[in-house]
Scaffold this active site. Structure first.
Site, PDB file in Angstrom:
ATOM      1  N   HIS A 102       0.817  -1.210   0.000  1.00 47.34           N
ATOM      2  CA  HIS A 102       0.000   0.000   0.000  1.00 47.34           C
ATOM      3  C   HIS A 102       0.851   1.261   0.000  1.00 47.34           C
ATOM      4  O   HIS A 102       0.390   2.318  -0.427  1.00 47.34           O
ATOM      5  CB  HIS A 102      -0.939  -0.005   1.208  1.00 47.34           C
ATOM      6  CG  HIS A 102      -2.137  -0.871   1.015  1.00 47.34           C
ATOM      7  ND1 HIS A 102      -3.406  -0.478   1.395  1.00 47.34           N
ATOM      8  CD2 HIS A 102      -2.274  -2.098   0.468  1.00 47.34           C
ATOM      9  CE1 HIS A 102      -4.268  -1.439   1.093  1.00 47.34           C
ATOM     10  NE2 HIS A 102      -3.598  -2.437   0.536  1.00 47.34           N
TER      11      HIS A 102
ATOM     12  N   HIS B 194      -2.055 -12.495  -2.816  1.00 49.96           N
ATOM     13  CA  HIS B 194      -3.174 -13.174  -2.164  1.00 49.96           C
ATOM     14  C   HIS B 194      -2.847 -14.616  -1.798  1.00 49.96           C
ATOM     15  O   HIS B 194      -3.727 -15.360  -1.374  1.00 49.96           O
ATOM     16  CB  HIS B 194      -4.413 -13.090  -3.051  1.00 49.96           C
ATOM     17  CG  HIS B 194      -4.985 -11.714  -3.102  1.00 49.96           C
ATOM     18  ND1 HIS B 194      -6.145 -11.398  -3.756  1.00 49.96           N
ATOM     19  CD2 HIS B 194      -4.556 -10.547  -2.563  1.00 49.96           C
ATOM     20  CE1 HIS B 194      -6.400 -10.106  -3.640  1.00 49.96           C
ATOM     21  NE2 HIS B 194      -5.434  -9.570  -2.920  1.00 49.96           N
TER      22      HIS B 194
END
Length: 741
Positions: free
Chosen positions: A103, A264
């Site tokens: 992020h 993921h």
């Protein structure tokens, strides 16, 4: 509705990374400025003023005392030292730190180079309080003991990215390398973040499309909504938004798939709080949190407030049965399980399998022996259903080693893209491999020119028949591609002689070819004449030619100056130049040469000048003196006479400022050309000059006028020439990270 509480964002998924970009014609919100005003704040380096570091502090020097191996060991130890105040999922903070790094770095914008991990902006508002960065305040707090231990020897910017990289390695995904060298800011970046969540969630505003300048679907959202566009589980629409968003940060479909599928593989998402309890149990973000929370936000009063009761994105669950180990189970589950749409406890759209087997079940993050079904986001399923993405998910599923290799390369690109050329990297773990996104230039394998050689080359340029204007314009066009945001562009590499730069409208290709042909001839003759291994690059000759032009123009005005010249630039090849990527360096307008491609309205041109100057790392006086000098030198695009307020065009003097501030001239809007102004003699009524809004802003804006008056004052003629020469040299040296400046 959950969306109104956390704006339906998937803050735990590694798919998501934030948008720190803005259109090229503005860096800050100018809502309160009149059309005649210009915001000069991008030219004020407040970070230097706000820095608590000593004036002589140099991060590269401080870094030399860092024990990088011990730092890495401390980081590895931290991963499994679960803290009661924020327990680690699965007993390992690795996935949490990967999300932190992602992020942070994922804010990079290829459109204007803003964002990215460099400068550590995630520590400050608004990024630290973006809904998509929920709970990352705790991740940074977990890193504080390490930062405190090593102090000034490691920046927050480097530490945040290193945390994710070390986490990957500890969980079986060996990175290809890591570079230190990111330096910290000391205040939040005043950037236009786009439309508000309320505006953008309205379909008549967004209409399913991402604004290219921002890429994210809304302010505070990292790229795309994992539930689907506008929180709707639309797999096809999600695929379209993923592609647009990742391309906006310079990622290909293959890199996009590698990053999402690889990211993921680890960790889980958090949506444990029931939908009807979210509003009354989740507190405000850090920038609005009570003072006693000491910079930590999103206080959760539901249950324990952490662990199994953690509230983040609203989605809940893990993708694989081994959330702290690298493998390709994400892809296995994607293709071998049948996915059914469902809702998380918090009411977010997600997908669970109807045919999960015991080996597919996911361990609870905090309760031993408890198992759950794996999950997928709508955006995850898009990797299977979209033809372009499916090609690579199938390829990676069938070739696990290729998947591992491609993820490692994509992760390195994600976390280093905003650092600029490889010459800015420091530390012991820099990979030997070069990548085209680093804008590589070859190392010089020859002897650099001596002072005597430079004098000879200067004379060759003078005798070439090229005019001062030709030399100056070419040098400017080459060097002014630089962007301080991501350290791309500049004169090194001579890419003005390569596609796409050689074909840009602003570079006037036909005229440029004449100059380059002559300079290449000088280069060839010189290099062939040397027997001691000395050579000169075209990149150096372009800059030297500009210097010659400036010196000759000053001499014609009666001033003798010696322009500094630092050789060492080398010439890139076409194979080292990514055409699509370099096209993002093409400017819509360049007020220094009164150029516009027509896409910017006339009233916005002064602001785009400020934006251009900011990209060139100029301050207000430097921008001012350069514009005044360039007008006097008569180097406007397409030989335009707008702003050439002098009776001696081509001579380097302060006549632009003298004549601009002369009250014998009255300025009026032209009735023939939009954005043109006519300077009329107040006594005779005859036309004297023409000018653009960029020119007139130096007499209209109070701060710019104050600087312009200094350069127009009697006795400051030499100062003007000297200051122009200094500012010119600064621009010519932008991107020269190979030399100590």
């Amino acid at each position: 509705m959950l969306k109104k509480i956390v704006t339906a964002l998937g803050m735990s998924g590694m798919l998501l990374a934030s948008s720190n970009a803005i259109a090229e014609d503005t860096t800050t919100k100018n809502d309160n400025l009149s059309p005649q005003s210009v915001d000069l704040s991008p030219l004020r380096n407040l970070n230097k003023l706000d820095s608590p570091m000593d004036k002589d502090y140099n991060y590269h020097q401080a870094f030399k005392k860092l024990d990088t191996e011990q730092l890495k060991k401390d980081m590895q130890d931290l991963l499994t030292q679960s803290q009661d105040w924020w327990p680690a999922d699965f007993g390992n903070y690795g996935p949490f730190f990967i999300r932190l790094s992602w992020h942070d770095a994922g804010t990079y914008r290829i459109y204007d180079g803003r964002g990215g991990a460099n400068r550590g902006q995630q520590r400050f508002s608004p990024l630290n309080s973006w809904p998509d960065n929920v709970n990352l305040d705790k991740a940074r707090q977990l890193l504080w003991p390490i930062k405190q231990k090593y102090g000034d020897a490691v920046s927050w910017s480097d530490l945040i990215v290193l945390a994710g990289t070390v986490s990957l390695e500890s969980m079986g995904m060996k990175p290809i390398g890591f570079a230190f060298g990111r330096e910290d800011d000391w205040q939040g970046d005043d950037t236009n973040w786009g439309l508000s969540p309320e505006e953008i969630m309205s379909s008549n505003v967004r209409d399913g499309k991402l604004a290219p300048a921002y890429a994210a679907t809304q302010m505070g959202l990292i790229y795309v909504n994992p539930e689907g566009p506008d929180g709707k589980p639309d797999i096809k629409g999600a695929a379209s938004e993923i592609r647009q968003a990742f391309r906006a940060m310079g990622m290909t479909d293959k890199e996009t798939v590698a990053l999402i599928a690889g990211g993921h593989t680890f960790g889980k998402t958090h949506g444990a709080v029931p939908e009807d309890k979210v509003k009354q149990t989740i507190g405000p973000a850090p920038d609005k949190a009570p003072i006693e929370q000491q910079g930590l936000g999103w206080h959760n009063s539901y249950g324990t407030g952490n662990g199994d009761d953690t509230m983040g994105s609203g989605l809940e669950g893990s993708w694989t049965s081994t959330p702290t180990f690298w493998n390709h189970d994400f892809l296995h589950n994607l293709y071998n399980l049948d996915w059914k749409k469902t809702l998380s406890p918090a009411g977010a759209h997600q997908w669970t399998p109807t045919n999960a087997k015991p080996e597919n079940m996911v361990p609870d993050a905090h309760k031993p022996g408890v198992k759950h079904k794996p999950i997928m986001f709508t955006t995850d399923l898009a990797l299977k259903e979209d033809d372009g993405f499916n090609k690579y998910t199938q390829e990676f599923y069938n070739n696990p080693e290729e998947f591992k290799e491609e993820f490692a390369k994509a992760w390195f690109k994600l976390t280093h893209r905003d650092m600029g050329p490889k010459s800015r990297y420091i530390g012991p773990w820099i990979p030997e491999q070069n990548f085209i996104w680093q804008d590589p230039v070859p190392a010089a394998d020859y002897k650099q020119v001596s002072t005597q050689d430079i004098a000879q080359l200067e004379q060759d340029i003078i005798n070439s028949g090229l005019t001062n204007q030709q030399l100056i314009k070419t040098a400017w066009d080459s060097a002014s591609t630089y962007r301080k945001t991501d350290y791309r562009g500049g004169s090194n590499g001579a890419r003005i002689a390569l596609a796409p730069e050689k074909d840009w409208q602003m570079n006037e290709p036909a005229k440029l070819e004449v100059v380059l042909t002559k300079l290449k001839e000088i280069q060839t003759n010189f290099n062939n004449s040397k027997t001691d291994g000395t050579k000169v690059s075209l990149a150096d000759l372009i800059v030297l030619g500009g210097n010659v032009g400036v010196e000759q123009a000053a001499k014609q005005a009666g001033y003798n100056i010696q322009m500094p010249f630092v050789p060492g630039r080398t010439d890139a090849t076409q194979a080292q130049t990514d055409i699509e990527s370099f096209n993002y360096l093409k400017t819509k307008s360049d007020g220094f040469i009164n150029y516009t491609d027509g896409s910017v309205s006339a009233d916005k041109l002064p602001q785009t000048l400020v934006e251009k100057a900011s990209m060139l790392d100029l301050n207000i006086p430097e921008m001012t003196v350069l514009v005044g000098g360039m007008r006097a030198l008569d180097v406007n695009y397409d030989n335009s006479q707008e702003g050439v307020l002098t009776t001696t065009p081509g001579q380097l003097n302060n006549s632009f400022f003298v004549n601009l501030l002369d009250m014998s001239t009255q300025w009026k809007k032209s009735d023939k050309k939009d954005g043109e102004y006519i300077g009329i003699d107040r006594k005779t009524g005859k036309q004297k000059w023409t000018a653009s809004p960029v020119d007139l802003i130096f007499g209209s804006n109070s701060e710019l006028k104050a600087v312009a008056q200094v350069y127009a004052e009697n006795g400051n003629e030499q100062k003007f020439v000297n200051d122009f020469a200094k500012a010119w040299h600064k621009v010519m040296m932008l991107g020269r990270f190979d030399v100590q400046q």
